[in-house]
Design a protein around this motif. Structure first.
Motif, PDB file in Angstrom:
ATOM      1  N   GLY A   1       0.715  -1.219  -0.089  1.00 60.04           N
ATOM      2  CA  GLY A   1       0.016   0.291  -0.148  1.00 60.04           C
ATOM      3  C   GLY A   1       0.710   1.297   0.166  1.00 60.04           C
ATOM      4  N   GLU A   2       0.272   2.328  -0.332  1.00 63.67           N
ATOM      5  CA  GLU A   2       1.007   3.650  -0.365  1.00 63.67           C
ATOM      6  C   GLU A   2       0.498   4.384   0.883  1.00 63.67           C
ATOM      7  N   THR A   3       1.519   5.041   1.460  1.00 61.68           N
ATOM      8  CA  THR A   3       1.243   6.016   2.726  1.00 61.68           C
ATOM      9  C   THR A   3       1.210   7.298   2.379  1.00 61.68           C
ATOM     10  N   SER A   4       0.286   7.840   3.184  1.00 68.06           N
ATOM     11  CA  SER A   4      -0.173   9.400   2.970  1.00 68.06           C
ATOM     12  C   SER A   4      -0.502   9.795   4.473  1.00 68.06           C
TER      13      SER A   4
ATOM     14  N   THR B   1      -1.690   4.269   5.893  1.00 70.59           N
ATOM     15  CA  THR B   1      -1.242   3.155   4.678  1.00 70.59           C
ATOM     16  C   THR B   1      -2.709   2.749   4.122  1.00 70.59           C
TER      17      THR B   1
ATOM     18  N   TRP C   1      -4.037   3.100   0.742  1.00 73.21           N
ATOM     19  CA  TRP C   1      -4.482   3.248  -0.624  1.00 73.21           C
ATOM     20  C   TRP C   1      -3.705   2.378  -1.477  1.00 73.21           C
TER      21      TRP C   1
ATOM     22  N   ASN D   1      -2.264   1.286  -5.287  1.00 70.63           N
ATOM     23  CA  ASN D   1      -1.999   1.591  -6.652  1.00 70.63           C
ATOM     24  C   ASN D   1      -2.149   0.695  -7.489  1.00 70.63           C
TER      25      ASN D   1
ATOM     26  N   ARG E   1      -5.405   5.240  -7.677  1.00 62.72           N
ATOM     27  CA  ARG E   1      -5.431   4.898  -6.478  1.00 62.72           C
ATOM     28  C   ARG E   1      -6.883   4.515  -5.905  1.00 62.72           C
TER      29      ARG E   1
ATOM     30  N   GLN F   1      -8.955   2.973  -2.273  1.00 60.32           N
ATOM     31  CA  GLN F   1      -8.975   2.709  -0.967  1.00 60.32           C
ATOM     32  C   GLN F   1     -10.205   1.569  -0.574  1.00 60.32           C
TER      33      GLN F   1
END
Length: 378
Positions: free
Chosen positions: A92-95, A99, A101, A103, A108, A110
């Motif tokens: 997953g992508e962290t923002s 984490t 999301w 891609n 992206r 959720q």
């Protein structure tokens, strides 16, 4: 030409008009307050209008699916959702420290959002298949089916979405026949835990005290709820400013686009999680009562559809969707008013966001599908 007209007429019959009327009123109110929150018709306002259009077509598509077709989708939809959550866990992508999301190359997503529908859909299908022969083991299996996505979402961490998924799934289990007597120990345990939390707050909220089961930021949110003044310019800023906005609205409100807290940028996240603070400041107590009346009608319509549903699946699914709306409203207004910790739950049909609106639209579409369905045996 006649076939096209007939197809359009048939497509329009899927709508539940009382429910649609409530949704239109909420949409108009939501766009009105969004106009004030953003200070005009900027990009976010137009994006929200687009989000409502997408949610409408998502609702329409869900309404066109009959409950038997929804039941066929339950297992694969649940498995797909869990697989995507595992994908978030490992790739997953962290923002902003979370984490959440995944891609997929073309965009992206959720995955936790889809579980708000997938979990109650799966559990409603499970209890429908086992109706008339339910055992304790069946509730244990249902609990495991609920615990898997709940645990994966809470680990991201996304406690707000995890709570909504748990509430939707738990309502299916309760409506499916879970005895209230089994819940009494949990209620007593929760009351003792809450009392202990309040009593020992000066000690356990000290820096360096590890709560083990919660992340550090979640600990701060709970401690801030207990005493917002402990960090008025940091963790308590959101809660303090939203409470000031709600209280300063008084009985009649300050007037449309006249809210000082929102237009002087004191309210953080005023277009998303804290949009009720903007609304309450401008429309006051009377406006708040009107909004709560609309939500009450929405929930009541959902429960009415559940009572009239022809199948066990329909009853459980409609009841779960109605109660999900209730949890959305209760948690959001509770955190804005300072009686619940800030957990990032949007206000239905008011807060900015495309994914949440689409999820709510699909939930309403499912209610319309259940209301329209008549088994062939009838």
């Amino acid at each position: 030409m006649k076939r096209i007209v007939d197809a359009i007429v048939k497509a329009l019959t899927v709508f539940d008009w009382p429910l649609l009327a409530i949704l239109v009123l909420l949409m108009l109110l939501g766009m009105t307050i969004m106009h004030s929150a953003v200070g005009g018709t900027d990009l976010r306002f137009s994006d929200q209008l687009r989000n409502f259009m997408i949610a409408f077509f998502a609702m329409w598509a869900a309404a066109l699916l009959s409950p038997p077709k929804l039941m066929k989708l339950a297992v694969p939809f649940y498995i797909l959702g869990v697989a995507l959550l595992l994908g978030v866990e490992f790739a997953g992508e962290t923002s902003k420290g979370a984490t959440r999301w995944l891609n997929l190359g073309f965009g992206r997503i959720q995955p936790s959002e889809m579980m708000k529908i997938a979990v109650p859909l799966m559990l409603a299908w499970y209890f429908h298949e086992h109706q008339g022969k339910l055992r304790i083991l069946d509730f244990v299996v249902a609990g495991v089916l609920l615990a898997i996505p709940f645990g994966l979402i809470a680990k991201q961490p996304d406690l707000g979405t995890a709570m909504l998924v748990f509430a939707a799934g738990f309502c299916v289990m309760y409506f499916g026949g879970l005895s209230f007597k089994l819940l009494i120990p949990l209620v007593l345990l929760g009351a003792v835990a809450l009392g202990s939390l309040v009593y020992y707050e000066p000690t356990i909220c000290q820096p360096g005290v590890d709560w083990v089961v919660l992340h550090e930021y979640q600990k701060h949110r709970v401690c801030t709820l207990l005493d917002p003044s402990s960090d008025p310019l940091g963790k308590g800023f959101h809660t303090i400013q939203s409470m000031i906005a709600v209280g300063s609205g008084g009985v009649y409100g300050k007037g449309y686009m006249q809210g000082t807290q929102s237009h002087l940028d004191f309210i953080p996240e005023r277009t998303t999680d804290f949009i009720f603070a903007v609304y309450a400041e401008e429309f006051g107590l009377y406006g708040g009562i009107m909004l709560l009346a609309l939500y009450t009608l929405l929930i009541a319509r959902g429960l009415s559809i559940a009572l009239k549903a022809r199948t066990q699946f329909g009853r459980l699914m409609a009841g779960s969707m109605a109660m999900m709306f209730f949890v959305y409203v209760f948690v959001n207004i509770g955190m804005v008013s300072g009686i619940l910790p800030v957990v990032g739950v949007p206000l239905p049909f008011m807060s900015y966001g495309g994914t949440a609106l689409s999820t709510l639209g699909i939930a309403c579409g499912i209610l319309m599908s259940i209301n329209r369905y008549r088994p062939e045996s009838e």
